[in-house]
Design a protein around this motif. Sequence first.
Motif, PDB file in Angstrom:
ATOM      1  N   GLU A  94      14.944  13.904 -21.309  1.00 58.41           N
ATOM      2  CA  GLU A  94      14.891  13.141 -20.078  1.00 58.41           C
ATOM      3  C   GLU A  94      13.726  13.575 -19.202  1.00 58.41           C
ATOM      4  OE1 GLU A  94      16.858  10.601 -19.150  1.00 58.41           O
ATOM      5  OE2 GLU A  94      17.735  10.704 -21.135  1.00 58.41           O
ATOM      6  N   ASP A  95      13.266  12.655 -18.383  1.00 57.22           N
ATOM      7  CA  ASP A  95      12.244  12.968 -17.400  1.00 57.22           C
ATOM      8  C   ASP A  95      12.879  13.818 -16.306  1.00 57.22           C
ATOM      9  OD1 ASP A  95      10.222  13.010 -15.552  1.00 57.22           O
ATOM     10  OD2 ASP A  95       9.693  10.901 -15.826  1.00 57.22           O
ATOM     11  N   CYS A  96      12.313  14.994 -16.045  1.00 53.47           N
ATOM     12  CA  CYS A  96      12.920  15.936 -15.105  1.00 53.47           C
ATOM     13  C   CYS A  96      12.424  15.765 -13.680  1.00 53.47           C
ATOM     14  CB  CYS A  96      12.667  17.370 -15.574  1.00 53.47           C
ATOM     15  SG  CYS A  96      13.444  17.765 -17.153  1.00 53.47           S
ATOM     16  N   ALA A  97      11.616  14.750 -13.416  1.00 54.41           N
ATOM     17  CA  ALA A  97      11.156  14.531 -12.051  1.00 54.41           C
ATOM     18  C   ALA A  97      12.328  14.167 -11.154  1.00 54.41           C
ATOM     19  CB  ALA A  97      10.107  13.426 -12.024  1.00 54.41           C
ATOM     20  N   GLU A  98      12.340  14.705  -9.924  1.00 53.38           N
ATOM     21  CA  GLU A  98      13.424  14.441  -8.984  1.00 53.38           C
ATOM     22  C   GLU A  98      12.906  13.678  -7.771  1.00 53.38           C
ATOM     23  OE1 GLU A  98      15.774  17.724  -7.868  1.00 53.38           O
ATOM     24  OE2 GLU A  98      16.182  18.382  -9.921  1.00 53.38           O
ATOM     25  N   SER A  99      13.770  12.854  -7.203  1.00 52.01           N
ATOM     26  CA  SER A  99      13.413  12.069  -6.019  1.00 52.01           C
ATOM     27  C   SER A  99      13.460  12.951  -4.784  1.00 52.01           C
ATOM     28  CB  SER A  99      14.388  10.896  -5.852  1.00 52.01           C
ATOM     29  OG  SER A  99      14.387  10.080  -6.997  1.00 52.01           O
ATOM     30  N   TYR A 109       9.593   8.394  -3.993  1.00 54.87           N
ATOM     31  CA  TYR A 109       8.659   9.506  -4.143  1.00 54.87           C
ATOM     32  C   TYR A 109       9.310  10.591  -4.990  1.00 54.87           C
ATOM     33  CZ  TYR A 109       5.698   7.419  -0.552  1.00 54.87           C
ATOM     34  OH  TYR A 109       4.874   6.562   0.151  1.00 54.87           O
ATOM     35  N   LEU A 110       8.567  11.077  -5.999  1.00 54.68           N
ATOM     36  CA  LEU A 110       9.054  12.099  -6.905  1.00 54.68           C
ATOM     37  C   LEU A 110       8.316  13.413  -6.690  1.00 54.68           C
ATOM     38  CD1 LEU A 110       9.222   9.937 -10.166  1.00 54.68           C
ATOM     39  CD2 LEU A 110      11.080  10.420  -8.553  1.00 54.68           C
ATOM     40  N   ASP A 111       8.937  14.505  -7.135  1.00 52.09           N
ATOM     41  CA  ASP A 111       8.337  15.825  -6.931  1.00 52.09           C
ATOM     42  C   ASP A 111       7.256  16.148  -7.949  1.00 52.09           C
ATOM     43  OD1 ASP A 111       9.906  16.138  -9.151  1.00 52.09           O
ATOM     44  OD2 ASP A 111      10.888  17.986  -8.487  1.00 52.09           O
ATOM     45  N   ARG A 112       7.072  15.266  -8.928  1.00 55.21           N
ATOM     46  CA  ARG A 112       6.016  15.452  -9.914  1.00 55.21           C
ATOM     47  C   ARG A 112       5.694  14.102 -10.524  1.00 55.21           C
ATOM     48  NH1 ARG A 112       9.637  19.339 -13.410  1.00 55.21           N
ATOM     49  NH2 ARG A 112      10.478  19.618 -11.315  1.00 55.21           N
ATOM     50  N   GLU A 113       4.640  14.062 -11.313  1.00 53.90           N
ATOM     51  CA  GLU A 113       4.226  12.796 -11.905  1.00 53.90           C
ATOM     52  C   GLU A 113       5.281  12.299 -12.879  1.00 53.90           C
ATOM     53  OE1 GLU A 113       0.455  10.899 -14.406  1.00 53.90           O
ATOM     54  OE2 GLU A 113       0.419  12.975 -13.690  1.00 53.90           O
ATOM     55  N   ARG A 114       5.548  11.017 -12.822  1.00 56.07           N
ATOM     56  CA  ARG A 114       6.537  10.406 -13.695  1.00 56.07           C
ATOM     57  C   ARG A 114       6.005  10.272 -15.109  1.00 56.07           C
ATOM     58  NH1 ARG A 114       7.632   4.550 -12.235  1.00 56.07           N
ATOM     59  NH2 ARG A 114       8.637   3.726 -14.071  1.00 56.07           N
ATOM     60  N   ARG A 115       6.831  10.677 -16.070  1.00 54.48           N
ATOM     61  CA  ARG A 115       6.423  10.577 -17.462  1.00 54.48           C
ATOM     62  C   ARG A 115       6.802   9.212 -18.009  1.00 54.48           C
ATOM     63  NH1 ARG A 115       9.542  14.427 -21.108  1.00 54.48           N
ATOM     64  NH2 ARG A 115      11.037  12.722 -21.042  1.00 54.48           N
ATOM     65  N   SER A 136      16.570  13.035   4.617  1.00 50.40           N
ATOM     66  CA  SER A 136      17.174  14.099   3.814  1.00 50.40           C
ATOM     67  C   SER A 136      17.819  13.515   2.560  1.00 50.40           C
ATOM     68  CB  SER A 136      18.228  14.844   4.633  1.00 50.40           C
ATOM     69  OG  SER A 136      19.306  13.984   4.967  1.00 50.40           O
ATOM     70  N   VAL A 137      17.874  14.345   1.509  1.00 49.65           N
ATOM     71  CA  VAL A 137      18.542  13.978   0.259  1.00 49.65           C
ATOM     72  C   VAL A 137      19.812  14.793   0.142  1.00 49.65           C
ATOM     73  CG1 VAL A 137      18.390  13.936  -2.254  1.00 49.65           C
ATOM     74  CG2 VAL A 137      16.378  13.363  -0.881  1.00 49.65           C
ATOM     75  N   GLY A 138      20.948  14.123  -0.060  1.00 49.45           N
ATOM     76  CA  GLY A 138      22.224  14.802  -0.215  1.00 49.45           C
ATOM     77  C   GLY A 138      22.792  14.579  -1.598  1.00 49.45           C
ATOM     78  N   CYS A 171       0.823  -1.210   0.000  1.00 47.09           N
ATOM     79  CA  CYS A 171       0.000   0.000   0.000  1.00 47.09           C
ATOM     80  C   CYS A 171       0.857   1.260   0.000  1.00 47.09           C
ATOM     81  CB  CYS A 171      -0.947  -0.001   1.198  1.00 47.09           C
ATOM     82  SG  CYS A 171      -2.112  -1.383   1.164  1.00 47.09           S
ATOM     83  N   GLY A 172       1.954   1.248  -0.739  1.00 46.33           N
ATOM     84  CA  GLY A 172       2.804   2.423  -0.832  1.00 46.33           C
ATOM     85  C   GLY A 172       2.289   3.382  -1.886  1.00 46.33           C
ATOM     86  N   LEU A 173       2.456   4.664  -1.654  1.00 44.99           N
ATOM     87  CA  LEU A 173       1.923   5.686  -2.541  1.00 44.99           C
ATOM     88  C   LEU A 173       3.002   6.364  -3.363  1.00 44.99           C
ATOM     89  CD1 LEU A 173      -0.629   7.291  -0.049  1.00 44.99           C
ATOM     90  CD2 LEU A 173      -1.054   5.523  -1.771  1.00 44.99           C
ATOM     91  N   GLY A 174       4.210   5.777  -3.400  1.00 44.78           N
ATOM     92  CA  GLY A 174       5.301   6.373  -4.150  1.00 44.78           C
ATOM     93  C   GLY A 174       5.109   6.245  -5.655  1.00 44.78           C
ATOM     94  N   SER A 175       6.001   6.894  -6.404  1.00 47.56           N
ATOM     95  CA  SER A 175       5.886   6.952  -7.859  1.00 47.56           C
ATOM     96  C   SER A 175       6.613   5.822  -8.565  1.00 47.56           C
ATOM     97  CB  SER A 175       6.445   8.289  -8.364  1.00 47.56           C
ATOM     98  OG  SER A 175       5.780   9.381  -7.754  1.00 47.56           O
ATOM     99  N   GLN A 176       7.611   5.213  -7.914  1.00 44.50           N
ATOM    100  CA  GLN A 176       8.400   4.168  -8.554  1.00 44.50           C
ATOM    101  C   GLN A 176       8.897   3.191  -7.505  1.00 44.50           C
ATOM    102  OE1 GLN A 176      11.806   5.623 -10.679  1.00 44.50           O
ATOM    103  NE2 GLN A 176      12.182   3.688 -11.744  1.00 44.50           N
TER     104      GLN A 176
END
Length: 388
Positions: A297-302, A279-285, A368-370, A258-263
């Motif tokens: 390229e897909d510009c969505a970021e994790s 989890y991405l900052d926008r919908e994955r293309r 956090s993301v580094g 039941c995860g709601l992540g994008s990938q």
Amino acid sequence: MDDGERVEWSELPKELLPTIGKNLDTRIDIVRFRSVCNTWRSSIPLFHTYSPRFPLIFPSPYPAPIPIRTPAYLCQSTVYRLQRLNPSSTSSNKSWLIKVEQDSNSGGKFRLFDPISNRRTRYPNKTLNLFDFRVVELTKAYTLRYQVRVGLSTSTNEIEQVLSVSDISIFGVNKVVMFPNSPWTNVNASAAFVIFNDGKLGFAKSGDEELILVDRNSFDYDDIIVYKGQFYVINSLGIVSWIDHSSLKLVQFLPPLCGLGSQKHLVESCGALYVVDRYLDRERRRVENDAFYMGGEDCAESIGFKVYRFDEEWGRWELKESLGDRAFVLGNGCCFSVMAKELSGYKRNCIYFTDQYETRVFSLEDNSVGYLSYFEDSYPSWPLPNLL
């Protein structure tokens, strides 16, 4: 035999040697086995007598409008952990990871890659002497490529003709897995699954002329893994299915996640199956065209990850707040788990991945993301002077 009596390995009964040798599944272990003495070397054949010889001709997942780009080739690389046997007083005793692929276009030489970004790298010295290192094979990765001639070679020299050919990765192929692939398995017994076009699932055996599309009703598969000798695939809804590669039927193996992540990514760690939900900052293309799609390229970021472990006793997914002393690597071509304290540059309880060709790290400690620079001393690999 007295408790204090020791027997040399080279003095084991000859009839036991083939049984021992054919239980070794990695190239490096077989090389070590055959290096003990002449008796051991003659007890088992070279691993390439039976095992697949890469690259393998493989059906392309796409139609080929340009004949020069066919056929496709299935290539194999291996991720190793290297540790110096006799480190100097100024060097670290920790290990490094390296991804190695044998380059058929340069007379069988080995090409070295970073295991996270898949960026081409090289050993600081001209040669890598394996007698100086403890080498452990961690996992294998596969990719599909075309071989394209980069120039017209009129030379009759075979080496010059080979060097005029370049490998090009097939765009839109997200994951390839192959099984079985051991030194004692004939290539004709091996099968490979391919996830392409961001969700389609294809299948082929060595020698097949076309890729078979599996499950034509669903085009949203995220990842596939070989776990305990079987193929498992996960879709974007978090449903994990077992694949019967003889009938190509998918059987739901686990309850839906039941995860709601994008990938979603599948990772094996310490014998257990994990799902890493990205989890991405926008919908994955999703790419809907073929290998020659030029839409950029897909510009969505994790922006975050959640990790789930399957509890076999209770038959349910369990959200993990920590990876303990381990770290997960979501590399291009393979995902795997490592003991962080054994490796230079890796931190416990972290996930290493790439976004937009950049290597990044997510800490489960503080969510956090580094960002990691390839030229930093703390980069989790072995570029530049680390092994000198």
